[in-house]
Design a protein around this motif. Structure first.
Motif, PDB file in Angstrom:
ATOM      1  N   ALA A  38      -7.581  -6.389  12.303  1.00 18.60           N
ATOM      2  CA  ALA A  38      -8.369  -5.765  11.856  1.00 18.60           C
ATOM      3  C   ALA A  38      -8.136  -6.218   9.750  1.00 18.60           C
ATOM      4  CB  ALA A  38      -9.189  -4.487  11.637  1.00 18.60           C
ATOM      5  N   ASP A  39      -8.645  -6.460   9.027  1.00 19.70           N
ATOM      6  CA  ASP A  39      -8.482  -6.502   7.557  1.00 19.70           C
ATOM      7  C   ASP A  39      -7.626  -5.115   7.171  1.00 19.70           C
ATOM      8  OD1 ASP A  39      -9.892  -8.998   7.212  1.00 19.70           O
ATOM      9  OD2 ASP A  39     -11.623  -8.006   6.947  1.00 19.70           O
ATOM     10  N   ASP A  40      -6.409  -4.583   6.640  1.00 25.19           N
ATOM     11  CA  ASP A  40      -5.681  -3.478   6.617  1.00 25.19           C
ATOM     12  C   ASP A  40      -6.356  -3.291   5.648  1.00 25.19           C
ATOM     13  OD1 ASP A  40      -4.218  -2.146   4.812  1.00 25.19           O
ATOM     14  OD2 ASP A  40      -2.491  -3.491   5.057  1.00 25.19           O
ATOM     15  N   PRO A  41      -6.969  -1.874   5.433  1.00 27.89           N
ATOM     16  CA  PRO A  41      -7.747  -1.124   5.158  1.00 27.89           C
ATOM     17  C   PRO A  41      -7.362  -0.825   3.660  1.00 27.89           C
ATOM     18  CG  PRO A  41      -7.167   0.143   6.479  1.00 27.89           C
ATOM     19  CD  PRO A  41      -6.383  -1.599   6.586  1.00 27.89           C
ATOM     20  N   ARG A  42      -5.837  -1.184   2.679  1.00 31.00           N
ATOM     21  CA  ARG A  42      -5.409  -0.262   2.148  1.00 31.00           C
ATOM     22  C   ARG A  42      -5.763  -2.155   0.899  1.00 31.00           C
ATOM     23  NH1 ARG A  42       0.106   0.473   4.709  1.00 31.00           N
ATOM     24  NH2 ARG A  42      -0.849  -0.929   5.703  1.00 31.00           N
ATOM     25  N   LEU A  43      -6.044  -3.225   1.508  1.00 32.56           N
ATOM     26  CA  LEU A  43      -6.429  -3.667   0.645  1.00 32.56           C
ATOM     27  C   LEU A  43      -8.333  -4.190   0.437  1.00 32.56           C
ATOM     28  CD1 LEU A  43      -3.654  -6.934   1.852  1.00 32.56           C
ATOM     29  CD2 LEU A  43      -3.725  -5.261   0.038  1.00 32.56           C
ATOM     30  N   THR A  44      -8.458  -2.845   1.542  1.00 33.09           N
ATOM     31  CA  THR A  44     -10.415  -3.728   1.221  1.00 33.09           C
ATOM     32  C   THR A  44     -10.858  -2.434   0.473  1.00 33.09           C
ATOM     33  OG1 THR A  44     -11.453  -2.152   3.317  1.00 33.09           O
ATOM     34  CG2 THR A  44     -11.073  -4.578   3.764  1.00 33.09           C
ATOM     35  N   GLY A  45      -9.594  -1.795   0.122  1.00 29.08           N
ATOM     36  CA  GLY A  45     -10.294  -0.807  -0.631  1.00 29.08           C
ATOM     37  C   GLY A  45     -11.190   0.687   0.079  1.00 29.08           C
ATOM     38  N   ALA A  46     -11.118   0.164   1.938  1.00 25.44           N
ATOM     39  CA  ALA A  46     -11.080   1.793   2.486  1.00 25.44           C
ATOM     40  C   ALA A  46     -10.206   2.847   2.643  1.00 25.44           C
ATOM     41  CB  ALA A  46     -11.533   1.267   3.789  1.00 25.44           C
ATOM     42  N   LEU A  47      -8.795   2.321   2.309  1.00 26.07           N
ATOM     43  CA  LEU A  47      -8.275   3.945   1.760  1.00 26.07           C
ATOM     44  C   LEU A  47      -7.343   3.845   0.261  1.00 26.07           C
ATOM     45  CD1 LEU A  47      -6.598   4.208   5.912  1.00 26.07           C
ATOM     46  CD2 LEU A  47      -8.233   5.929   4.201  1.00 26.07           C
ATOM     47  N   PRO A  48      -6.814   4.355   0.430  1.00 25.18           N
ATOM     48  CA  PRO A  48      -6.117   4.324  -0.748  1.00 25.18           C
ATOM     49  C   PRO A  48      -4.631   2.991  -0.616  1.00 25.18           C
ATOM     50  CG  PRO A  48      -5.948   5.839   0.106  1.00 25.18           C
ATOM     51  CD  PRO A  48      -7.088   5.620   0.359  1.00 25.18           C
ATOM     52  N   ARG A  49      -4.161   2.041  -1.808  1.00 25.33           N
ATOM     53  CA  ARG A  49      -3.300   1.432  -1.193  1.00 25.33           C
ATOM     54  C   ARG A  49      -1.958   2.891  -0.624  1.00 25.33           C
ATOM     55  NH1 ARG A  49      -2.682  -3.655  -3.149  1.00 25.33           N
ATOM     56  NH2 ARG A  49      -0.398  -3.995  -2.769  1.00 25.33           N
ATOM     57  N   ASP A  50      -1.317   4.254  -1.091  1.00 22.45           N
ATOM     58  CA  ASP A  50      -0.686   4.395  -0.465  1.00 22.45           C
ATOM     59  C   ASP A  50      -0.558   5.636   0.659  1.00 22.45           C
ATOM     60  OD1 ASP A  50      -2.273   6.142  -1.517  1.00 22.45           O
ATOM     61  OD2 ASP A  50      -1.001   7.540  -2.722  1.00 22.45           O
ATOM     62  N   ALA A  51      -1.464   4.704   1.227  1.00 16.49           N
ATOM     63  CA  ALA A  51      -1.914   5.393   2.593  1.00 16.49           C
ATOM     64  C   ALA A  51      -1.455   5.308   3.775  1.00 16.49           C
ATOM     65  CB  ALA A  51      -3.328   5.053   3.293  1.00 16.49           C
ATOM     66  N   ALA A  52      -0.400   4.956   4.986  1.00 17.01           N
ATOM     67  CA  ALA A  52       0.435   4.947   5.833  1.00 17.01           C
ATOM     68  C   ALA A  52       1.297   4.677   5.505  1.00 17.01           C
ATOM     69  CB  ALA A  52      -0.443   3.691   6.534  1.00 17.01           C
ATOM     70  N   PRO A  53       2.840   4.920   4.486  1.00 20.55           N
ATOM     71  CA  PRO A  53       3.501   4.307   4.007  1.00 20.55           C
ATOM     72  C   PRO A  53       4.688   3.275   4.505  1.00 20.55           C
ATOM     73  CG  PRO A  53       4.237   6.091   3.498  1.00 20.55           C
ATOM     74  CD  PRO A  53       2.682   5.879   4.274  1.00 20.55           C
ATOM     75  N   GLN A  54       4.585   3.963   6.226  1.00 22.56           N
ATOM     76  CA  GLN A  54       5.599   3.610   7.731  1.00 22.56           C
ATOM     77  C   GLN A  54       5.051   2.215   7.784  1.00 22.56           C
ATOM     78  OE1 GLN A  54       2.890   5.792   7.473  1.00 22.56           O
ATOM     79  NE2 GLN A  54       1.667   5.736   9.648  1.00 22.56           N
ATOM     80  N   VAL A  55       3.614   1.959   7.545  1.00 17.20           N
ATOM     81  CA  VAL A  55       2.902   0.299   7.572  1.00 17.20           C
ATOM     82  C   VAL A  55       3.119  -0.784   6.454  1.00 17.20           C
ATOM     83  CG1 VAL A  55       1.957  -1.071   8.512  1.00 17.20           C
ATOM     84  CG2 VAL A  55       1.910   1.292   9.707  1.00 17.20           C
ATOM     85  N   PRO A  56       3.793  -1.708   6.442  1.00 21.17           N
ATOM     86  CA  PRO A  56       3.892  -2.453   5.429  1.00 21.17           C
ATOM     87  C   PRO A  56       2.732  -3.218   5.398  1.00 21.17           C
ATOM     88  CG  PRO A  56       5.277  -3.493   7.065  1.00 21.17           C
ATOM     89  CD  PRO A  56       4.500  -1.964   7.676  1.00 21.17           C
ATOM     90  N   ILE A  57       2.221  -3.621   4.155  1.00 17.55           N
ATOM     91  CA  ILE A  57       1.361  -4.574   3.694  1.00 17.55           C
ATOM     92  C   ILE A  57       1.990  -5.989   3.283  1.00 17.55           C
ATOM     93  CG2 ILE A  57      -0.606  -4.677   1.640  1.00 17.55           C
ATOM     94  CD1 ILE A  57      -0.495  -2.000   1.065  1.00 17.55           C
ATOM     95  N   ILE A  58       0.987  -6.498   4.472  1.00 13.62           N
ATOM     96  CA  ILE A  58       1.460  -8.223   3.726  1.00 13.62           C
ATOM     97  C   ILE A  58       0.014  -8.457   2.951  1.00 13.62           C
ATOM     98  CG2 ILE A  58       1.497 -10.047   5.082  1.00 13.62           C
ATOM     99  CD1 ILE A  58       4.009  -8.167   5.742  1.00 13.62           C
ATOM    100  N   GLU A  59       0.365  -9.183   1.748  1.00 15.27           N
ATOM    101  CA  GLU A  59      -0.780  -9.386   1.087  1.00 15.27           C
ATOM    102  C   GLU A  59      -1.317 -10.967   1.580  1.00 15.27           C
ATOM    103  OE1 GLU A  59      -2.121  -7.531  -1.370  1.00 15.27           O
ATOM    104  OE2 GLU A  59      -0.944  -6.295  -2.210  1.00 15.27           O
ATOM    105  N   ARG A  60      -2.316 -11.393   0.922  1.00 12.28           N
ATOM    106  CA  ARG A  60      -3.137 -12.200   0.854  1.00 12.28           C
ATOM    107  C   ARG A  60      -2.408 -13.045   0.108  1.00 12.28           C
ATOM    108  NH1 ARG A  60      -7.411  -9.246   1.957  1.00 12.28           N
ATOM    109  NH2 ARG A  60      -8.319  -9.355   3.676  1.00 12.28           N
TER     110      ARG A  60
END
Length: 200
Positions: free
Chosen positions: A177-199
């Motif tokens: 699924a789309d990373d919810p921290r990139l869609t705005g559904a959750l703040p970017r600092d949510a679940a810091p243990q899961v890395p964000i892979i930017e587009r």
């Protein structure tokens, strides 16, 4: 379906989790629990959507719960206000610190749709207390199956907790699924243990 062994790339901007579904077909014996220490369980009839989303976020943000945060109001209300869906809050000294949602819309069965505690209530014994209440309420209905799913983003103890509660794994899936921290559904600092892979 035959899938090849090995690695499969997850596109940037997406997240992938292994989802495990578990079930029980008879009510288990209640496991020992601590005496309720300021805990009460309150059924919330036709919950206000802002109230629900706030509790859902406080329980699930650390584990990337996002489905209900991005759901349109009418779709969320259709679920939460359905007569066959029961929403409960675990209250600690009057404050909602746990979420229990039982979905009886499928005849003869119940989905433990959401179950969790805020960080403030974790480690207190409230999880076992809440699960015992969940099992009581689910099996008070004429069902032959109670099921739940969890995933690799959930609390690290979630899967073993469900198994100790009497659930047996029966299915695994990959959810992308789309990373919810990139869609705005959750703040970017949510679940810091899961890395964000930017587009790109």
């Amino acid at each position: 379906m035959n899938l090849p062994d090995g690695y499969i790339d997850v596109p940037p901007g997406k997240q992938a989790a292994v989802v495990t579904s578990l079930q029980m077909t008879a009510r288990p014996e209640a496991r020992p629990e601590r005496p309720a220490d300021g805990w009460t369980l309150r059924r919330v009839e036709r919950p206000d959507l802002d109230w629900y989303r706030d509790l859902y976020r406080r329980v699930g943000q650390d584990w990337l719960w996002f489905s209900r945060m991005s759901m349109p109001d009418d779709a969320l209300a259709a679920i939460l206000h359905a007569p066959a869906v029961e929403v409960y809050a675990l209250e600690v000294d009057g404050m909602p610190e746990g979420l229990l949602e039982l979905d009886f819309r499928e005849p003869g069965e119940c989905e433990l749709a959401f179950f969790g505690l805020t960080a403030a209530a974790q480690g207190t014994g409230a999880g076992r207390w809440l699960m015992n209440r969940a099992l009581e309420r689910a099996w008070a209905h004429p069902i032959t199956r109670l099921w739940v799913h969890t995933c690799t983003f959930d609390h690290p103890a979630a899967l073993s907790f469900y198994r100790r509660s009497g659930f047996v794994p029966f299915r695994q899936q990959i959810e992308i699924a789309d990373d919810p921290r990139l869609t705005g559904a959750l703040p970017r600092d949510a679940a810091p243990q899961v890395p964000i892979i930017e587009r790109p």
